[in-house]
Motif scaffolding. Structure first.
Motif: not given
Length: 296
Positions: A29, A31-32, A36, A38, A106, A136, A170, A177
């Motif tokens: 993905k 977007q984080f 989180e 990667v 991140t 991020i 998202e 989360y």
């Protein structure tokens, strides 16, 4: 004349070098949330004309990631090796999934580009992949935020931490989360995805007698997900339940932990049951007579 010859030789050498690998980078993905991991997927096609062996005990790191902020500032590169040797067959493609955590966090907000460099050990050169953009961002714990103590039997026993549950949008999807923080310093210990969530039913979230976090939420229409998170920031269990009409799953806290009451177990990876086919005329029950055709 000598200069022209030298340029031709350099061009030929560059052409050979660039032909060693064809490398492609993708992210699961783009977007984080802050903290989180990667997850990157690197595909390498070996165009060198010979088998290439990378990694192995004592061998140099064969995979490197470069991350650059939108301002142009480069973060420290992340180098990755392997204890076991990996063989890239001539003309073949190998795919490697890598979780960038620990060495890379991140922690910085903003937009970044990331690319992968793969080592060709014979020439000693690294060959570059395409660039991928990632963002991020951060969000406050808008669903759940409670302290707990790490019990005996887990690393860092006795430390005070917090379970936080975050509902994050998202694009067009809502994602749930879990984040675990140090209660004293507020430092992020782990941030990870529980799964997509539908808010037609409010999630049930609670800490049991063993200080494990339980989250029961609607993951898709008529399907609930129950996630158990250990105090050491690792997912202990993930199970799914179907919601038959009038028997919705419910999270019940008990003296020994927690139970899900109602619903029926469901495996989202199992193949869907085949639909019922239409009956043939020859399969019509004996007591059922055909309807006569209307006269013209």
């Amino acid at each position: 004349m000598n200069r022209i010859l030298l340029l031709l030789i350099l061009c030929l050498c560059c052409g050979e070098a660039c032909a060693q690998y064809v490398t492609n980078l993708t992210l699961l993905k783009n977007q984080f949330l802050t903290g989180e991991p990667v997850v990157a997927v690197v595909s390498v096609t070996n165009r060198s004309g010979a088998d290439v062996i990378v990694g192995g005990h004592g061998a140099p790191d064969w995979l490197q990631f470069e991350i650059t902020q939108s301002t142009g500032q480069r973060l420290s590169p992340i180098s990755i090796g392997s204890e076991e040797p990996l063989t890239m067959k001539a003309g073949g493609t190998t795919t490697h999934k890598v979780e960038l955590s620990g060495g890379y966090s991140t922690a910085n907000l903003g937009t970044f580009t990331i690319l992968a460099n793969v080592l060709h050990p014979i020439s000693g050169q690294y060959f570059m992949s395409n660039k991928v953009r990632m963002t991020i961002t951060d969000s406050k714990p808008n669903m759940f935020d409670q302290p707990f103590g790490v019990p005996e039997g887990f690393s860092n026993a006795g430390r005070q931490r917090r379970y936080q549950v975050i509902l994050f949008r998202e694009l067009d999807d809502l994602q749930l989360y879990c984040r675990i923080t140090d209660d004293r310093s507020g430092a992020y210990i782990a941030t990870f995805l529980l799964g997509p969530a539908m808010m037609a039913v409010q999630p049930q979230i609670s800490i049991d007698v063993h200080n494990k976090l339980h989250v029961l939420f609607l993951a898709m229409p008529h399907v609930f997900c129950h996630v158990v998170v250990n105090p050491d920031a690792k997912v202990h269990q993930r199970t799914y339940y179907r919601d038959p009409e009038g028997n919705r799953p419910t999270l019940i806290m008990t003296n020994s932990g927690a139970n899900v009451v109602g619903g029926e177990p469901f495996d989202p990876a199992a193949p869907a049951p085949k639909g019922k086919s239409l009956r043939k005329a020859s399969e019509r029950p004996a007591d059922m007579t055909p309807v006569p055709k209307a006269e013209k």
